[in-house]
Design a protein around this motif. Structure first.
Motif, PDB file in Angstrom:
ATOM      1  N   GLU A 144       0.816  -1.216   0.000  1.00 24.96           N
ATOM      2  CA  GLU A 144       0.000   0.000   0.000  1.00 24.96           C
ATOM      3  C   GLU A 144       0.854   1.272   0.000  1.00 24.96           C
ATOM      4  N   ARG A 145       1.925   1.257   0.773  1.00 27.06           N
ATOM      5  CA  ARG A 145       2.769   2.457   0.855  1.00 27.06           C
ATOM      6  C   ARG A 145       3.422   2.753  -0.497  1.00 27.06           C
ATOM      7  N   ASP A 146       3.940   1.714  -1.153  1.00 32.93           N
ATOM      8  CA  ASP A 146       4.585   1.898  -2.454  1.00 32.93           C
ATOM      9  C   ASP A 146       3.578   2.345  -3.510  1.00 32.93           C
ATOM     10  N   LEU A 147       2.397   1.743  -3.471  1.00 37.71           N
ATOM     11  CA  LEU A 147       1.362   2.107  -4.435  1.00 37.71           C
ATOM     12  C   LEU A 147       0.956   3.568  -4.267  1.00 37.71           C
ATOM     13  N   ALA A 182       4.532   3.212 -14.601  1.00 35.82           N
ATOM     14  CA  ALA A 182       4.009   1.937 -15.106  1.00 35.82           C
ATOM     15  C   ALA A 182       5.010   0.813 -14.875  1.00 35.82           C
ATOM     16  N   SER A 183       6.297   1.083 -15.097  1.00 33.44           N
ATOM     17  CA  SER A 183       7.311   0.036 -14.889  1.00 33.44           C
ATOM     18  C   SER A 183       7.423  -0.340 -13.417  1.00 33.44           C
ATOM     19  N   ALA A 184       7.224   0.645 -12.523  1.00 35.45           N
ATOM     20  CA  ALA A 184       7.297   0.368 -11.083  1.00 35.45           C
ATOM     21  C   ALA A 184       6.142  -0.509 -10.621  1.00 35.45           C
ATOM     22  N   LEU A 185       5.019  -0.459 -11.340  1.00 38.82           N
ATOM     23  CA  LEU A 185       3.824  -1.218 -10.945  1.00 38.82           C
ATOM     24  C   LEU A 185       3.696  -2.552 -11.676  1.00 38.82           C
ATOM     25  N   ALA A 186       4.462  -2.735 -12.752  1.00 40.62           N
ATOM     26  CA  ALA A 186       4.313  -3.936 -13.573  1.00 40.62           C
ATOM     27  C   ALA A 186       4.749  -5.184 -12.822  1.00 40.62           C
ATOM     28  N   GLY A 187       3.959  -6.231 -12.966  1.00 44.91           N
ATOM     29  CA  GLY A 187       4.279  -7.515 -12.359  1.00 44.91           C
ATOM     30  C   GLY A 187       4.874  -8.469 -13.373  1.00 44.91           C
ATOM     31  N   PRO A 188       5.134  -9.720 -12.976  1.00 40.60           N
ATOM     32  CA  PRO A 188       5.805 -10.670 -13.864  1.00 40.60           C
ATOM     33  C   PRO A 188       4.886 -11.369 -14.867  1.00 40.60           C
ATOM     34  N   GLU A 189       3.578 -11.231 -14.711  1.00 43.58           N
ATOM     35  CA  GLU A 189       2.658 -11.967 -15.574  1.00 43.58           C
ATOM     36  C   GLU A 189       2.637 -11.381 -16.988  1.00 43.58           C
ATOM     37  N   PRO A 190       2.536 -12.248 -18.008  1.00 37.69           N
ATOM     38  CA  PRO A 190       2.464 -11.740 -19.385  1.00 37.69           C
ATOM     39  C   PRO A 190       1.271 -10.820 -19.631  1.00 37.69           C
ATOM     40  N   GLY A 220      -7.743   6.998 -17.789  1.00 39.53           N
ATOM     41  CA  GLY A 220      -8.145   5.644 -17.411  1.00 39.53           C
ATOM     42  C   GLY A 220      -7.088   4.951 -16.566  1.00 39.53           C
ATOM     43  N   PHE A 221      -5.814   5.151 -16.903  1.00 39.02           N
ATOM     44  CA  PHE A 221      -4.739   4.574 -16.091  1.00 39.02           C
ATOM     45  C   PHE A 221      -4.739   5.190 -14.684  1.00 39.02           C
ATOM     46  N   ASN A 222      -5.074   6.459 -14.610  1.00 39.67           N
ATOM     47  CA  ASN A 222      -5.143   7.116 -13.292  1.00 39.67           C
ATOM     48  C   ASN A 222      -6.257   6.507 -12.450  1.00 39.67           C
ATOM     49  N   MET A 223      -7.413   6.272 -13.060  1.00 40.55           N
ATOM     50  CA  MET A 223      -8.522   5.634 -12.335  1.00 40.55           C
ATOM     51  C   MET A 223      -8.183   4.190 -11.973  1.00 40.55           C
ATOM     52  N   LEU A 224      -7.369   3.544 -12.828  1.00 41.97           N
ATOM     53  CA  LEU A 224      -6.938   2.181 -12.525  1.00 41.97           C
ATOM     54  C   LEU A 224      -6.124   2.149 -11.229  1.00 41.97           C
ATOM     55  N   LEU A 225      -5.321   3.167 -11.009  1.00 43.18           N
ATOM     56  CA  LEU A 225      -4.561   3.249  -9.753  1.00 43.18           C
ATOM     57  C   LEU A 225      -5.490   3.285  -8.554  1.00 43.18           C
ATOM     58  N   ALA A 226      -6.585   4.022  -8.678  1.00 43.86           N
ATOM     59  CA  ALA A 226      -7.552   4.076  -7.582  1.00 43.86           C
ATOM     60  C   ALA A 226      -8.195   2.708  -7.372  1.00 43.86           C
ATOM     61  N   ASP A 227      -8.534   2.018  -8.455  1.00 46.02           N
ATOM     62  CA  ASP A 227      -9.108   0.670  -8.344  1.00 46.02           C
ATOM     63  C   ASP A 227      -8.127  -0.283  -7.679  1.00 46.02           C
ATOM     64  N   GLN A 228      -6.860  -0.180  -8.063  1.00 43.38           N
ATOM     65  CA  GLN A 228      -5.843  -1.069  -7.493  1.00 43.38           C
ATOM     66  C   GLN A 228      -5.660  -0.785  -6.007  1.00 43.38           C
ATOM     67  N   ALA A 229      -5.706   0.482  -5.636  1.00 46.88           N
ATOM     68  CA  ALA A 229      -5.595   0.833  -4.219  1.00 46.88           C
ATOM     69  C   ALA A 229      -6.770   0.286  -3.420  1.00 46.88           C
TER      70      ALA A 229
END
Length: 452
Positions: A144-147, A182-190, A220-229
């Motif tokens: 949560e802190r990093d996000l 985006a690179s800081a949030l990207a995970g390992p999944e394809p 939309g990416f900005n709103m995605l951050l809110a959804d992820q949080a």
């Protein structure tokens, strides 16, 4: 938007099939508008030809024209320009470029707004991704802190990207910062959403924020951050389609950086979009022999008295409303035979290996490329869907950590793949007989259910 823009974006495809019925129907509709009569008949005849050929973006376009018919004589320039734009695009026989043309999309958007009012939103993905199955994209778990820290940096940079129209350096710097987020949030999944978002942000930076709906995508990416949080583990489907559509458009025309192009192409394949073209003939002894044989065949037909239109008819093939050159038709059938052998071989295995599944995926993508090049739109969509399922299965069998593909290797997955392959085989048998394939919506929808 003007006609010259469409000419630059949609080049002639010598291997593509023509739709003379649709072209004539659109010409009749234009003549009716200019004569002050009802263009209804021409528009509907064109829509029927597009639907049979599987040109789904053109079907949407004709539906938008049809919706504008009641006001055709009020907004004659807009209406007539739309008919001309679509007619020109169809005459180029280039199904892929038609789908990706931003100028044609802007014309489509203008029609929709004219028919339904200023409040109507028309997304580029609606046009570009018509009829396509797009899988879900995942969101990696971020502390949560990093996000929160990344979200703050994104929102600050977003303002610079949106306000930097008069200062290109400000905008570019902001987009670089958004790429970092985006690179800081990207995970390992394809199928990680931020991996896809990072590629889109790079495209926006490369193109100077000149693509359709670029601002909406950033928001939309900005709103995605809110959804992820808030705990979301999947991205909204509409946002995924928008991102894939933007990357799909960016894949044509190819730009200079081969490594970047390869990265974009691989991403698009992860989302079930074939970007390749059928291999061009090379001057091997076999192809040179075939060319000589083709020339001899033409001479023999001329010797039998075939000239003019009769000779041209003899060198063409008909697949419902689609008229294709005999050589392109034979090349397509050869590609189809080889691809179906690979798909059938993999389907017969009770437990195909990752390599077998990857080989089947490549075969289906080749089938999709050949179908799109010839103008068989819905066949290409089904082949793309099959390729996507096989690609996901290859990763699942290899042990990839993808929660979204757990059903791909199940019995339901086997059944869906078998049904999809059978539907594709049936379509190809009809095409070989010169008969248009039956609607493939159900087979595509079954694969879509499996992908979900």
């Amino acid at each position: 938007m003007d006609a010259s823009s469409i000419r630059l974006e949609i080049g002639f495809n010598p291997h593509g099939g023509a739709l003379p019925d649709a072209e004539q129907a659109l010409a009749d509709a234009r003549a009716a508008v200019r004569a002050g009569t009802d263009p209804f008949s021409g528009v509907h005849r064109a829509a029927a030809a597009f639907r049979t050929a599987g040109w789904m973006a053109a079907v949407l376009f004709t539906e938008a024209i049809d919706a504008c018919t009641p006001i055709a004589h009020i907004q004659t320039p807009v209406y007539d320009n739309a008919l001309y734009a679509l007619s020109y695009a169809v005459s180029m026989r280039n199904l892929r470029a038609l789908t990706r043309s931003p100028s044609l999309f802007e014309c489509y958007r203008a029609l929709r707004i004219a028919a339904e009012g200023e409040g109507v939103h028309v997304g580029y993905e609606t046009f570009a991704m018509a009829g396509r199955i797009v899988p879900n994209a995942t969101l990696a778990r971020i502390p949560e802190r990093d996000l929160g820290a990344v979200r703050e940096r994104y929102e600050t940079a977003l303002l610079g990207a949106l306000r930097g129209g008069v200062e290109p350096l400000v905008r570019e710097s902001a987009l670089v910062e958004l790429e970092w987020c985006a690179s800081a949030l990207a995970g390992p999944e394809p199928l990680d959403m931020w991996r896809l978002a990072g590629a889109c942000l790079r495209v926006l930076r490369e193109r100077g924020m000149q693509l359709s709906d670029d601002r909406r995508l950033l928001a939309g990416f900005n709103m995605l951050l809110a959804d992820q949080a808030a705990g979301a583990t999947r991205a909204p489907r509409e946002l995924v389609r928008s991102a894939v559509a933007l990357l799909w458009r960016a894949s044509s025309p190819p730009s200079g950086n081969a490594a970047t192009r390869a990265e974009y192409d691989a991403l698009l394949r992860d989302y079930g979009v074939c970007v390749g073209q059928p291999a061009s003939p090379v001057d091997t002894p076999e192809t040179l022999w075939e060319e000589a044989a083709a020339r001899d065949e033409v001479r023999s037909r001329i010797a039998r008295g075939l000239t003019g239109d009769a000779l041209e008819v003899d060198r063409t093939r008909y697949i419902g409303p689609l008229v294709v050159a005999a050589g392109a038709y034979e090349d397509f059938l050869a590609t189809a035979d080889a691809s179906m052998v690979s798909l059938s071989d993999a389907g017969r295995l009770s437990s195909p290996s990752s390599a077998d599944a990857a080989h089947a995926s490549e075969a289906a993508f080749r089938m999709a490329a050949a179908s799109a090049a010839l103008g068989l739109g819905q066949v290409g969509l089904l082949a793309d869907a099959l390729a996507l399922v096989w690609r996901m299965r290859a990763r699942a069998v290899a042990g990839a950590r993808m929660s979204s593909v757990s059903g791909v290797s199940s019995r339901a997955g086997d059944a869906a793949l078998s049904q999809g392959t059978d539907a594709l085989r049936g379509a190809l048998l009809r095409i070989a007989a010169g008969i248009p394939p039956l609607p493939l919506d159900q087979a595509i929808a079954k694969l879509g259910e499996l992908i979900d």
